[in-house]
Design a protein around this motif. Sequence first.
Motif, PDB file in Angstrom:
ATOM      1  N   GLU A  98      -4.638 -39.847  31.370  1.00  0.00           N
ATOM      2  CA  GLU A  98      -5.890 -40.490  31.771  1.00  0.00           C
ATOM      3  C   GLU A  98      -6.255 -41.576  30.752  1.00  0.00           C
ATOM      4  OE1 GLU A  98      -9.575 -38.387  33.733  1.00  0.00           O
ATOM      5  OE2 GLU A  98      -9.759 -38.347  31.564  1.00  0.00           O
ATOM      6  N   GLU A  99      -6.778 -42.671  31.240  1.00  0.00           N
ATOM      7  CA  GLU A  99      -7.176 -43.760  30.339  1.00  0.00           C
ATOM      8  C   GLU A  99      -8.643 -43.639  29.963  1.00  0.00           C
ATOM      9  OE1 GLU A  99      -5.792 -47.687  31.348  1.00  0.00           O
ATOM     10  OE2 GLU A  99      -7.648 -48.572  30.619  1.00  0.00           O
ATOM     11  N   ASP A 100      -8.899 -43.715  28.648  1.00  0.00           N
ATOM     12  CA  ASP A 100     -10.268 -43.708  28.142  1.00  0.00           C
ATOM     13  C   ASP A 100     -10.841 -45.110  28.320  1.00  0.00           C
ATOM     14  OD1 ASP A 100     -12.605 -43.782  26.629  1.00  0.00           O
ATOM     15  OD2 ASP A 100     -11.884 -42.249  25.239  1.00  0.00           O
ATOM     16  N   HIS A 101     -11.850 -45.246  29.197  1.00  0.00           N
ATOM     17  CA  HIS A 101     -12.385 -46.570  29.497  1.00  0.00           C
ATOM     18  C   HIS A 101     -13.079 -47.209  28.290  1.00  0.00           C
ATOM     19  CE1 HIS A 101     -11.370 -46.195  33.689  1.00  0.00           C
ATOM     20  NE2 HIS A 101     -12.002 -45.026  33.759  1.00  0.00           N
ATOM     21  N   ALA A 102     -13.556 -46.410  27.366  1.00  0.00           N
ATOM     22  CA  ALA A 102     -14.254 -46.949  26.192  1.00  0.00           C
ATOM     23  C   ALA A 102     -13.280 -47.555  25.191  1.00  0.00           C
ATOM     24  CB  ALA A 102     -15.075 -45.844  25.515  1.00  0.00           C
ATOM     25  N   THR A 103     -12.159 -46.867  24.958  1.00  0.00           N
ATOM     26  CA  THR A 103     -11.217 -47.332  23.935  1.00  0.00           C
ATOM     27  C   THR A 103      -9.954 -47.939  24.514  1.00  0.00           C
ATOM     28  OG1 THR A 103     -10.119 -45.184  23.825  1.00  0.00           O
ATOM     29  CG2 THR A 103     -12.036 -45.516  22.396  1.00  0.00           C
ATOM     30  N   ARG A 105      -7.451 -46.269  25.325  1.00  0.00           N
ATOM     31  CA  ARG A 105      -6.327 -45.399  24.977  1.00  0.00           C
ATOM     32  C   ARG A 105      -6.028 -44.439  26.135  1.00  0.00           C
ATOM     33  NH1 ARG A 105      -7.319 -42.345  19.566  1.00  0.00           N
ATOM     34  NH2 ARG A 105      -5.225 -41.598  20.129  1.00  0.00           N
ATOM     35  N   ARG A 106      -4.760 -44.048  26.217  1.00  0.00           N
ATOM     36  CA  ARG A 106      -4.359 -43.086  27.228  1.00  0.00           C
ATOM     37  C   ARG A 106      -4.203 -41.706  26.582  1.00  0.00           C
ATOM     38  NH1 ARG A 106       0.124 -46.116  31.088  1.00  0.00           N
ATOM     39  NH2 ARG A 106      -1.308 -47.698  31.930  1.00  0.00           N
ATOM     40  N   VAL A 107      -4.838 -40.738  27.182  1.00  0.00           N
ATOM     41  CA  VAL A 107      -4.799 -39.364  26.635  1.00  0.00           C
ATOM     42  C   VAL A 107      -4.482 -38.389  27.760  1.00  0.00           C
ATOM     43  CG1 VAL A 107      -6.439 -39.825  24.780  1.00  0.00           C
ATOM     44  CG2 VAL A 107      -7.278 -39.118  27.019  1.00  0.00           C
ATOM     45  N   LYS A 109      -5.164 -35.042  29.790  1.00  0.00           N
ATOM     46  CA  LYS A 109      -6.308 -34.191  30.126  1.00  0.00           C
ATOM     47  C   LYS A 109      -5.821 -33.024  30.984  1.00  0.00           C
ATOM     48  CE  LYS A 109     -10.679 -34.143  32.684  1.00  0.00           C
ATOM     49  NZ  LYS A 109     -11.557 -34.912  33.582  1.00  0.00           N
TER      50      LYS A 109
END
Length: 334
Positions: A98-103, A105-107, A109
Amino acid sequence: MNRSESTEVDGKLVAEAVEARGRVTAELSKVIVGQKEVVELLLISLFSRGHGLFIGVPGLAKTLLIHTLADALDLGFNRVQFTPDLMPSDITGTEILEEDHATGRRVFKFVKGPIFTNILLADEINRTSPKTQAALLQAMQEYKVSAGGTDHKLDLPFLVYATQNPIEQEGTYPLPEAQLDRFMFSIEVGYPDMAEEIEIVKKTTSGLPQSVQKVLGPGEIARFQEAVPKMPIADKAVEYAVNLVRATRPGEGASEKVREWVAWGAGPRAAQHLVLGAKARALLDGRYAAGPEDVKALLAPVLSHRIVLNFRAEAQNVPVAEVIKAVMEKTPVA
Protein backbone atom coordinates in the motif's frame (compact mmCIF):
# COMPACT_ATOMS: atom_id res chain seq x y z
CA MET A 1 -16.23 -34.68 49.92
CA ASN A 2 -12.64 -34.36 48.73
CA ARG A 3 -12.35 -31.81 45.97
CA SER A 4 -9.55 -31.14 43.54
CA GLU A 5 -10.33 -27.41 43.60
CA SER A 6 -10.45 -25.11 46.58
CA THR A 7 -12.28 -22.35 44.72
CA GLU A 8 -16.03 -22.33 44.36
CA VAL A 9 -18.58 -20.52 42.24
CA ASP A 10 -21.21 -18.48 44.06
CA GLY A 11 -24.87 -19.41 43.86
CA LYS A 12 -25.88 -16.22 42.07
CA LEU A 13 -23.60 -16.97 39.12
CA VAL A 14 -24.84 -20.58 38.95
CA ALA A 15 -28.43 -19.32 38.80
CA GLU A 16 -27.46 -16.82 36.10
CA ALA A 17 -25.83 -19.60 34.05
CA VAL A 18 -29.01 -21.70 34.20
CA GLU A 19 -31.10 -18.68 33.21
CA ALA A 20 -28.72 -17.88 30.33
CA ARG A 21 -28.90 -21.47 29.12
CA GLY A 22 -32.69 -21.20 29.09
CA ARG A 23 -32.57 -17.99 27.04
CA VAL A 24 -30.20 -19.42 24.44
CA THR A 25 -32.01 -22.76 24.07
CA ALA A 26 -35.33 -20.91 23.72
CA GLU A 27 -33.93 -18.93 20.79
CA LEU A 28 -32.39 -22.05 19.23
CA SER A 29 -35.71 -23.91 19.50
CA LYS A 30 -37.34 -21.28 17.27
CA VAL A 31 -35.28 -22.69 14.38
CA ILE A 32 -33.87 -26.05 15.45
CA VAL A 33 -36.22 -28.97 16.11
CA GLY A 34 -35.00 -31.71 18.47
CA GLN A 35 -31.23 -32.39 18.71
CA LYS A 36 -31.29 -31.70 22.48
CA GLU A 37 -28.06 -33.60 23.16
CA VAL A 38 -26.29 -31.81 20.30
CA VAL A 39 -27.44 -28.42 21.61
CA GLU A 40 -26.27 -29.33 25.13
CA LEU A 41 -22.80 -30.30 23.86
CA LEU A 42 -22.64 -27.10 21.82
CA LEU A 43 -23.33 -24.99 24.93
CA ILE A 44 -20.86 -26.99 27.04
CA SER A 45 -18.14 -26.39 24.45
CA LEU A 46 -19.02 -22.68 24.32
CA PHE A 47 -18.69 -22.25 28.09
CA SER A 48 -15.56 -24.47 28.22
CA ARG A 49 -13.80 -22.55 25.42
CA GLY A 50 -13.65 -25.79 23.44
CA HIS A 51 -13.80 -26.25 19.67
CA GLY A 52 -16.45 -28.61 18.26
CA LEU A 53 -16.54 -30.94 15.24
CA PHE A 54 -20.04 -31.80 14.03
CA ILE A 55 -20.40 -34.96 11.92
CA GLY A 56 -23.58 -35.94 10.12
CA VAL A 57 -25.12 -36.60 6.73
CA PRO A 58 -26.37 -33.62 4.66
CA GLY A 59 -29.67 -32.04 5.66
CA LEU A 60 -29.44 -32.44 9.44
CA ALA A 61 -29.07 -28.70 10.11
CA LYS A 62 -25.47 -28.80 11.34
CA THR A 63 -24.64 -25.50 9.68
CA LEU A 64 -28.02 -24.00 10.61
CA LEU A 65 -27.51 -24.92 14.28
CA ILE A 66 -24.17 -23.13 14.54
CA HIS A 67 -25.46 -20.18 12.52
CA THR A 68 -28.48 -19.88 14.82
CA LEU A 69 -26.28 -20.01 17.93
CA ALA A 70 -24.21 -17.18 16.50
CA ASP A 71 -27.41 -15.20 15.90
CA ALA A 72 -28.41 -15.68 19.56
CA LEU A 73 -25.03 -14.49 20.86
CA ASP A 74 -23.76 -10.93 20.62
CA LEU A 75 -20.44 -12.09 19.18
CA GLY A 76 -18.63 -11.81 15.87
CA PHE A 77 -19.36 -14.63 13.45
CA ASN A 78 -17.93 -15.70 10.10
CA ARG A 79 -18.58 -18.72 7.93
CA VAL A 80 -16.02 -20.22 5.55
CA GLN A 81 -16.99 -22.88 3.03
CA PHE A 82 -13.89 -25.08 2.85
CA THR A 83 -12.99 -26.17 -0.69
CA PRO A 84 -9.93 -27.88 -2.23
CA ASP A 85 -8.66 -24.60 -3.74
CA LEU A 86 -8.93 -22.61 -0.49
CA MET A 87 -5.53 -21.14 0.44
CA PRO A 88 -4.35 -20.46 4.02
CA SER A 89 -4.35 -16.71 3.34
CA ASP A 90 -8.03 -16.95 2.33
CA ILE A 91 -8.90 -17.57 5.97
CA THR A 92 -6.01 -16.00 7.92
CA GLY A 93 -5.52 -12.86 5.85
CA THR A 94 -2.76 -11.53 3.63
CA GLU A 95 -0.29 -8.67 3.29
CA ILE A 96 -0.83 -6.12 0.54
CA LEU A 97 1.50 -3.40 -0.71
CA GLU A 98 0.00 0.00 0.00
CA GLU A 99 1.24 3.50 -0.77
CA ASP A 100 1.36 6.06 2.02
CA HIS A 101 -0.21 9.17 0.47
CA ALA A 102 1.57 11.48 2.93
CA THR A 103 5.11 10.25 2.31
CA GLY A 104 4.76 8.42 -0.98
CA ARG A 105 6.43 5.37 0.54
CA ARG A 106 5.11 1.89 -0.12
CA VAL A 107 4.49 -0.29 2.92
CA PHE A 108 3.00 -3.70 3.55
CA LYS A 109 -0.35 -3.75 5.32
CA PHE A 110 -1.94 -6.87 6.81
CA VAL A 111 -5.57 -7.38 5.78
CA LYS A 112 -7.36 -9.64 8.26
CA GLY A 113 -9.15 -12.73 6.96
CA PRO A 114 -12.45 -14.22 8.16
CA ILE A 115 -10.67 -16.08 10.97
CA PHE A 116 -10.59 -12.79 12.89
CA THR A 117 -13.93 -13.27 14.58
CA ASN A 118 -15.31 -14.86 17.75
CA ILE A 119 -17.10 -17.87 16.23
CA LEU A 120 -15.80 -19.38 12.99
CA LEU A 121 -17.96 -21.90 11.16
CA ALA A 122 -15.60 -24.11 9.13
CA ASP A 123 -18.10 -25.78 6.82
CA GLU A 124 -16.96 -29.16 5.44
CA ILE A 125 -13.49 -28.74 6.89
CA ASN A 126 -12.19 -31.99 5.39
CA ARG A 127 -12.64 -30.66 1.84
CA THR A 128 -9.68 -28.30 2.04
CA SER A 129 -5.97 -29.10 1.69
CA PRO A 130 -3.75 -30.10 4.65
CA LYS A 131 -1.88 -26.79 4.21
CA THR A 132 -5.01 -24.77 4.92
CA GLN A 133 -6.04 -27.15 7.71
CA ALA A 134 -2.61 -26.58 9.32
CA ALA A 135 -3.11 -22.80 9.24
CA LEU A 136 -6.39 -23.25 11.09
CA LEU A 137 -4.68 -25.59 13.56
CA GLN A 138 -2.28 -22.86 14.71
CA ALA A 139 -5.12 -20.43 15.29
CA MET A 140 -7.14 -23.01 17.25
CA GLN A 141 -4.21 -23.82 19.52
CA GLU A 142 -2.35 -20.53 19.90
CA TYR A 143 -5.14 -17.96 19.29
CA LYS A 144 -2.97 -16.03 16.84
CA VAL A 145 -2.09 -15.85 13.16
CA SER A 146 1.48 -15.48 11.89
CA ALA A 147 2.04 -13.50 8.68
CA GLY A 148 5.15 -11.79 7.37
CA GLY A 149 7.06 -12.58 10.56
CA THR A 150 4.46 -10.87 12.74
CA ASP A 151 1.95 -12.48 15.10
CA HIS A 152 -1.60 -11.14 14.99
CA LYS A 153 -3.64 -12.05 18.07
CA LEU A 154 -7.24 -13.20 17.70
CA ASP A 155 -10.02 -11.64 19.73
CA LEU A 156 -11.32 -13.85 22.54
CA PRO A 157 -13.49 -15.81 22.82
CA PHE A 158 -12.39 -17.62 19.68
CA LEU A 159 -14.16 -20.86 18.86
CA VAL A 160 -14.09 -23.03 15.76
CA TYR A 161 -17.16 -25.09 15.00
CA ALA A 162 -16.48 -27.34 12.03
CA THR A 163 -18.75 -29.68 10.08
CA GLN A 164 -18.00 -32.91 8.24
CA ASN A 165 -20.05 -35.11 5.94
CA PRO A 166 -19.22 -38.79 6.62
CA ILE A 167 -20.67 -40.31 3.43
CA GLU A 168 -18.83 -38.39 0.69
CA GLN A 169 -15.11 -39.22 1.01
CA GLU A 170 -14.01 -38.65 -2.60
CA GLY A 171 -11.92 -35.50 -2.91
CA THR A 172 -11.60 -35.06 0.85
CA TYR A 173 -8.57 -34.72 3.12
CA PRO A 174 -9.12 -36.51 6.45
CA LEU A 175 -8.00 -34.38 9.37
CA PRO A 176 -4.75 -35.63 10.93
CA GLU A 177 -4.89 -36.92 14.51
CA ALA A 178 -3.02 -33.82 15.77
CA GLN A 179 -5.73 -31.54 14.44
CA LEU A 180 -8.58 -33.78 15.56
CA ASP A 181 -7.13 -33.63 19.08
CA ARG A 182 -7.64 -29.85 19.08
CA PHE A 183 -11.40 -30.36 19.02
CA MET A 184 -12.91 -30.79 22.45
CA PHE A 185 -15.90 -32.74 21.13
CA SER A 186 -16.70 -34.82 18.07
CA ILE A 187 -20.48 -34.56 17.96
CA GLU A 188 -22.56 -37.04 16.00
CA VAL A 189 -25.67 -35.36 14.57
CA GLY A 190 -28.27 -38.07 14.01
CA TYR A 191 -31.58 -38.29 12.20
CA PRO A 192 -34.68 -36.81 13.88
CA ASP A 193 -37.47 -39.09 15.06
CA MET A 194 -40.84 -39.25 13.30
CA ALA A 195 -42.55 -36.48 15.30
CA GLU A 196 -39.53 -34.17 15.00
CA GLU A 197 -39.28 -34.73 11.25
CA ILE A 198 -42.95 -33.86 10.77
CA GLU A 199 -42.43 -30.65 12.77
CA ILE A 200 -39.32 -29.81 10.70
CA VAL A 201 -41.23 -30.21 7.46
CA LYS A 202 -44.15 -28.10 8.74
CA LYS A 203 -41.89 -25.35 10.09
CA THR A 204 -39.70 -25.07 6.98
CA THR A 205 -42.57 -25.09 4.46
CA SER A 206 -44.92 -22.65 6.16
CA GLY A 207 -43.24 -19.56 4.74
CA LEU A 208 -43.19 -17.93 8.19
CA PRO A 209 -39.81 -16.29 8.99
CA GLN A 210 -38.10 -17.36 12.23
CA SER A 211 -36.26 -14.45 13.78
CA VAL A 212 -33.68 -15.08 16.52
CA GLN A 213 -32.85 -12.43 19.11
CA LYS A 214 -29.42 -11.81 20.61
CA VAL A 215 -29.87 -12.92 24.22
CA LEU A 216 -26.31 -13.37 25.53
CA GLY A 217 -23.59 -10.75 25.44
CA PRO A 218 -19.79 -11.08 25.44
CA GLY A 219 -19.51 -9.95 29.07
CA GLU A 220 -21.80 -12.71 30.34
CA ILE A 221 -20.11 -15.33 28.16
CA ALA A 222 -16.68 -14.29 29.49
CA ARG A 223 -17.90 -14.53 33.11
CA PHE A 224 -19.28 -18.04 32.59
CA GLN A 225 -16.13 -19.14 30.77
CA GLU A 226 -13.98 -17.86 33.62
CA ALA A 227 -16.24 -19.61 36.15
CA VAL A 228 -16.04 -23.07 34.57
CA PRO A 229 -12.42 -23.86 35.62
CA LYS A 230 -13.27 -22.69 39.16
CA MET A 231 -16.14 -25.17 39.54
CA PRO A 232 -15.34 -27.75 42.23
CA ILE A 233 -15.05 -31.36 41.14
CA ALA A 234 -14.65 -34.43 43.30
CA ASP A 235 -11.22 -36.06 43.30
CA LYS A 236 -12.82 -39.38 42.46
CA ALA A 237 -14.34 -37.78 39.32
CA VAL A 238 -10.90 -36.56 38.17
CA GLU A 239 -9.40 -40.01 38.83
CA TYR A 240 -12.32 -41.58 36.95
CA ALA A 241 -11.65 -39.34 33.92
CA VAL A 242 -7.94 -40.18 33.91
CA ASN A 243 -8.59 -43.92 34.37
CA LEU A 244 -11.05 -43.90 31.46
CA VAL A 245 -8.56 -42.19 29.15
CA ARG A 246 -5.68 -44.48 30.20
CA ALA A 247 -7.94 -47.49 29.60
CA THR A 248 -8.10 -46.60 25.89
CA ARG A 249 -4.36 -47.26 25.45
CA PRO A 250 -3.29 -50.74 24.35
CA GLY A 251 -0.51 -52.26 26.41
CA GLU A 252 0.01 -53.77 29.79
CA GLY A 253 -3.17 -53.69 31.85
CA ALA A 254 -5.44 -52.91 28.89
CA SER A 255 -8.65 -54.87 28.40
CA GLU A 256 -8.80 -57.66 25.84
CA LYS A 257 -10.94 -55.62 23.40
CA VAL A 258 -8.62 -52.59 23.58
CA ARG A 259 -5.55 -54.77 22.91
CA GLU A 260 -7.37 -56.44 20.01
CA TRP A 261 -8.82 -53.34 18.30
CA VAL A 262 -6.89 -50.17 19.26
CA ALA A 263 -3.69 -48.93 17.63
CA TRP A 264 -3.40 -45.66 19.60
CA GLY A 265 -5.35 -44.50 22.61
CA ALA A 266 -6.30 -41.00 23.75
CA GLY A 267 -3.73 -38.57 25.21
CA PRO A 268 -3.87 -36.42 28.37
CA ARG A 269 -5.78 -33.65 26.57
CA ALA A 270 -8.80 -35.99 26.51
CA ALA A 271 -8.84 -36.14 30.32
CA GLN A 272 -8.47 -32.35 30.49
CA HIS A 273 -11.48 -31.90 28.22
CA LEU A 274 -13.48 -34.50 30.17
CA VAL A 275 -12.94 -32.60 33.41
CA LEU A 276 -13.55 -29.13 31.92
CA GLY A 277 -16.66 -30.37 30.12
CA ALA A 278 -17.94 -32.01 33.31
CA LYS A 279 -17.56 -28.70 35.16
CA ALA A 280 -19.41 -26.78 32.44
CA ARG A 281 -22.17 -29.39 32.39
CA ALA A 282 -22.64 -29.05 36.15
CA LEU A 283 -22.73 -25.24 35.90
CA LEU A 284 -25.34 -25.30 33.12
CA ASP A 285 -27.43 -27.77 35.13
CA GLY A 286 -27.40 -25.44 38.15
CA ARG A 287 -25.23 -27.68 40.33
CA TYR A 288 -22.36 -26.46 42.50
CA ALA A 289 -19.91 -29.27 41.75
CA ALA A 290 -19.20 -31.78 39.00
CA GLY A 291 -19.16 -35.52 39.60
CA PRO A 292 -18.44 -38.84 37.87
CA GLU A 293 -21.86 -38.80 36.19
CA ASP A 294 -20.80 -35.66 34.28
CA VAL A 295 -17.57 -37.32 33.14
CA LYS A 296 -19.46 -40.43 32.03
CA ALA A 297 -22.00 -38.37 30.05
CA LEU A 298 -19.24 -36.76 27.95
CA LEU A 299 -17.12 -39.84 27.32
CA ALA A 300 -18.25 -40.57 23.74
CA PRO A 301 -17.92 -37.03 22.28
CA VAL A 302 -14.51 -36.58 23.94
CA LEU A 303 -12.99 -39.96 23.02
CA SER A 304 -14.54 -40.94 19.68
CA HIS A 305 -12.12 -38.87 17.56
CA ARG A 306 -9.07 -39.62 19.71
CA ILE A 307 -9.03 -43.43 19.50
CA VAL A 308 -7.24 -44.83 16.44
CA LEU A 309 -8.42 -48.33 15.52
CA ASN A 310 -6.02 -50.90 14.07
CA PHE A 311 -6.32 -52.86 10.84
CA ARG A 312 -8.04 -55.79 12.57
CA ALA A 313 -10.83 -53.57 13.91
CA GLU A 314 -11.31 -51.93 10.52
CA ALA A 315 -11.41 -55.35 8.80
CA GLN A 316 -14.07 -56.49 11.29
CA ASN A 317 -15.94 -53.18 10.90
CA VAL A 318 -15.75 -52.50 14.64
CA PRO A 319 -17.05 -49.00 15.48
CA VAL A 320 -15.21 -46.74 17.93
CA ALA A 321 -18.38 -46.70 20.02
CA GLU A 322 -17.84 -50.41 20.74
CA VAL A 323 -14.37 -49.67 22.15
CA ILE A 324 -15.71 -46.81 24.29
CA LYS A 325 -18.45 -49.07 25.62
CA ALA A 326 -15.86 -51.71 26.57
CA VAL A 327 -13.67 -49.08 28.26
CA MET A 328 -16.62 -47.80 30.28
CA GLU A 329 -17.64 -51.31 31.39
CA LYS A 330 -14.10 -52.15 32.54
CA THR A 331 -13.44 -48.88 34.37
CA PRO A 332 -15.28 -48.42 37.68
CA VAL A 333 -15.60 -45.09 39.47
CA ALA A 334 -12.53 -44.68 41.71
